[in-house]
Structure formats: structure tokens, C-alpha cells
Motif scaffolding. Structure first.
Motif, PDB file in Angstrom:
ATOM      1  N   ARG A 273       0.783  -1.282  -0.044  1.00 37.40           N
ATOM      2  CA  ARG A 273       0.194  -0.123  -0.002  1.00 37.40           C
ATOM      3  C   ARG A 273       1.001   1.294   0.107  1.00 37.40           C
ATOM      4  O   ARG A 273       0.340   2.250  -0.689  1.00 37.40           O
ATOM      5  CB  ARG A 273      -0.807  -0.004   1.349  1.00 37.40           C
ATOM      6  CG  ARG A 273      -1.757   1.322   1.285  1.00 37.40           C
ATOM      7  CD  ARG A 273      -2.789   1.254   2.353  1.00 37.40           C
ATOM      8  NE  ARG A 273      -3.618  -0.058   2.301  1.00 37.40           N
ATOM      9  CZ  ARG A 273      -4.437  -0.360   3.303  1.00 37.40           C
ATOM     10  NH1 ARG A 273      -4.415  -0.057   4.533  1.00 37.40           N
ATOM     11  NH2 ARG A 273      -5.191  -1.424   2.931  1.00 37.40           N
TER      12      ARG A 273
ATOM     13  N   ARG B   8       0.994   4.120  -2.882  1.00 32.91           N
ATOM     14  CA  ARG B   8       0.934   5.602  -2.631  1.00 32.91           C
ATOM     15  C   ARG B   8       2.043   6.288  -3.197  1.00 32.91           C
ATOM     16  O   ARG B   8       1.708   7.413  -3.506  1.00 32.91           O
ATOM     17  CB  ARG B   8       0.628   5.663  -1.253  1.00 32.91           C
ATOM     18  CG  ARG B   8      -0.844   5.300  -0.796  1.00 32.91           C
ATOM     19  CD  ARG B   8      -1.087   5.667   0.555  1.00 32.91           C
ATOM     20  NE  ARG B   8      -2.241   5.136   1.383  1.00 32.91           N
ATOM     21  CZ  ARG B   8      -3.410   5.579   1.248  1.00 32.91           C
ATOM     22  NH1 ARG B   8      -3.657   6.704   0.304  1.00 32.91           N
ATOM     23  NH2 ARG B   8      -4.493   4.901   1.489  1.00 32.91           N
ATOM     24  N   ARG B   9       3.271   5.861  -2.879  1.00 37.86           N
ATOM     25  CA  ARG B   9       4.364   6.664  -3.324  1.00 37.86           C
ATOM     26  C   ARG B   9       4.659   6.608  -4.737  1.00 37.86           C
ATOM     27  O   ARG B   9       5.012   7.664  -5.284  1.00 37.86           O
ATOM     28  CB  ARG B   9       5.731   5.838  -2.486  1.00 37.86           C
ATOM     29  CG  ARG B   9       7.095   6.741  -2.963  1.00 37.86           C
ATOM     30  CD  ARG B   9       8.176   6.050  -2.270  1.00 37.86           C
ATOM     31  NE  ARG B   9       8.073   6.462  -0.786  1.00 37.86           N
ATOM     32  CZ  ARG B   9       9.081   6.156   0.247  1.00 37.86           C
ATOM     33  NH1 ARG B   9      10.116   5.399  -0.241  1.00 37.86           N
ATOM     34  NH2 ARG B   9       8.924   6.810   1.245  1.00 37.86           N
TER      35      ARG B   9
ATOM     36  N   THR C  20       2.117   6.551  -6.906  1.00 36.61           N
ATOM     37  CA  THR C  20       1.092   7.114  -7.603  1.00 36.61           C
ATOM     38  C   THR C  20       1.107   8.750  -7.079  1.00 36.61           C
ATOM     39  O   THR C  20       0.125   9.478  -7.587  1.00 36.61           O
ATOM     40  CB  THR C  20      -0.361   6.511  -7.231  1.00 36.61           C
ATOM     41  OG1 THR C  20      -0.462   6.424  -5.679  1.00 36.61           O
ATOM     42  CG2 THR C  20      -0.304   5.136  -8.039  1.00 36.61           C
TER      43      THR C  20
ATOM     44  N   ARG D 187       0.064   9.806  -4.098  1.00 38.38           N
ATOM     45  CA  ARG D 187      -1.000  10.149  -3.096  1.00 38.38           C
ATOM     46  C   ARG D 187      -0.335  10.323  -1.773  1.00 38.38           C
ATOM     47  O   ARG D 187       0.591   9.480  -1.353  1.00 38.38           O
ATOM     48  CB  ARG D 187      -2.063   8.937  -3.105  1.00 38.38           C
ATOM     49  CG  ARG D 187      -2.908   8.896  -4.340  1.00 38.38           C
ATOM     50  CD  ARG D 187      -3.673   7.843  -4.130  1.00 38.38           C
ATOM     51  NE  ARG D 187      -4.600   7.711  -5.219  1.00 38.38           N
ATOM     52  CZ  ARG D 187      -5.393   6.404  -5.385  1.00 38.38           C
ATOM     53  NH1 ARG D 187      -5.669   5.643  -4.431  1.00 38.38           N
ATOM     54  NH2 ARG D 187      -6.078   6.485  -6.541  1.00 38.38           N
ATOM     55  N   PRO D 188      -0.636  11.318  -1.020  1.00 36.22           N
ATOM     56  CA  PRO D 188       0.018  11.464   0.259  1.00 36.22           C
ATOM     57  C   PRO D 188      -0.431  10.290   0.942  1.00 36.22           C
ATOM     58  O   PRO D 188      -1.772   9.897   0.994  1.00 36.22           O
ATOM     59  CB  PRO D 188      -0.704  12.927   0.740  1.00 36.22           C
ATOM     60  CG  PRO D 188      -1.993  13.030   0.001  1.00 36.22           C
ATOM     61  CD  PRO D 188      -1.432  12.264  -1.328  1.00 36.22           C
ATOM     62  N   ASP D 189       0.026  10.141   2.292  1.00 33.62           N
ATOM     63  CA  ASP D 189      -0.226   9.097   3.118  1.00 33.62           C
ATOM     64  C   ASP D 189      -1.533   9.733   4.108  1.00 33.62           C
ATOM     65  O   ASP D 189      -1.658  10.956   4.320  1.00 33.62           O
ATOM     66  CB  ASP D 189       0.799   8.949   4.544  1.00 33.62           C
ATOM     67  CG  ASP D 189       1.803   8.144   3.913  1.00 33.62           C
ATOM     68  OD1 ASP D 189       1.669   7.353   2.631  1.00 33.62           O
ATOM     69  OD2 ASP D 189       3.278   8.232   4.225  1.00 33.62           O
ATOM     70  N   PRO D 190      -2.501   8.854   4.257  1.00 32.25           N
ATOM     71  CA  PRO D 190      -3.627   9.491   5.052  1.00 32.25           C
ATOM     72  C   PRO D 190      -3.344  10.085   6.425  1.00 32.25           C
ATOM     73  O   PRO D 190      -2.353   9.574   7.046  1.00 32.25           O
ATOM     74  CB  PRO D 190      -4.593   8.269   5.368  1.00 32.25           C
ATOM     75  CG  PRO D 190      -3.596   7.239   5.318  1.00 32.25           C
ATOM     76  CD  PRO D 190      -2.519   7.553   4.337  1.00 32.25           C
TER      77      PRO D 190
END
Length: 77
Positions: A5, A9-10, A12, A14-17
Motif C-alpha cells: 500500500r 501511494r508513493r 502514484t 498520493r499522500p499518506d492518510p
């Protein structure tokens, strides 16, 4: 080692939630800072010179006929 996961995220972008409750902590900190600023401002105003002066009483001035009649407008409806 990164989990699948975290790797996706890294890759794509996307920031970590954000952990739950982070916004409430930021809001509480901002509110406390604003309250401190208001209390500091109130203290400075209490300590300033104008607060210590007595209130000046303005002599009463008779109203003109225009002021008494609201200059012909129908103020009381």
C-alpha cells in the motif's frame, strides 16, 4: 521495508492518510492561540492611557424641528 500500500501511494503520488483527530488538534491549537491574542489585546487596552481617563459628558443639544420630525419621513410605521 515498505508495504504494498505504501509503495503504491508513493508511486502514484498520493499522500499518506492523515491520522484521525489531527484536524481537531490543529483547530484546538489555533483557537487557544486566538484566545491568547484576544486576552493580550484586552490587557494592553486596559493598561493604555485612554482607559484611565474619565468619561466626558457632552452637553445636551436641543434637536431641530427636522430632527424631531425625522425630516418629514414616516419613521413610525
Amino acid at each position: 521495508m515498505l508495504s504494498i500500500r505504501a509503495l503504491i501511494r508513493r508511486l502514484t503520488g498520493r499522500p499518506d492518510p492523515v491520522p484521525p483527530g489531527t484536524g481537531q488538534r490543529h483547530q484546538a491549537a489555533e483557537q487557544a492561540a486566538a484566545q491568547r491574542r484576544l486576552l493580550d489585546q484586552a490587557q494592553r487596552l486596559r493598561d493604555s492611557h485612554w482607559h484611565c481617563e474619565p468619561t466626558q459628558i457632552v452637553p445636551t443639544v436641543r434637536m431641530t424641528l427636522g430632527q424631531l420630525t425625522c425630516y418629514g419621513t414616516r419613521a413610525e410605521r
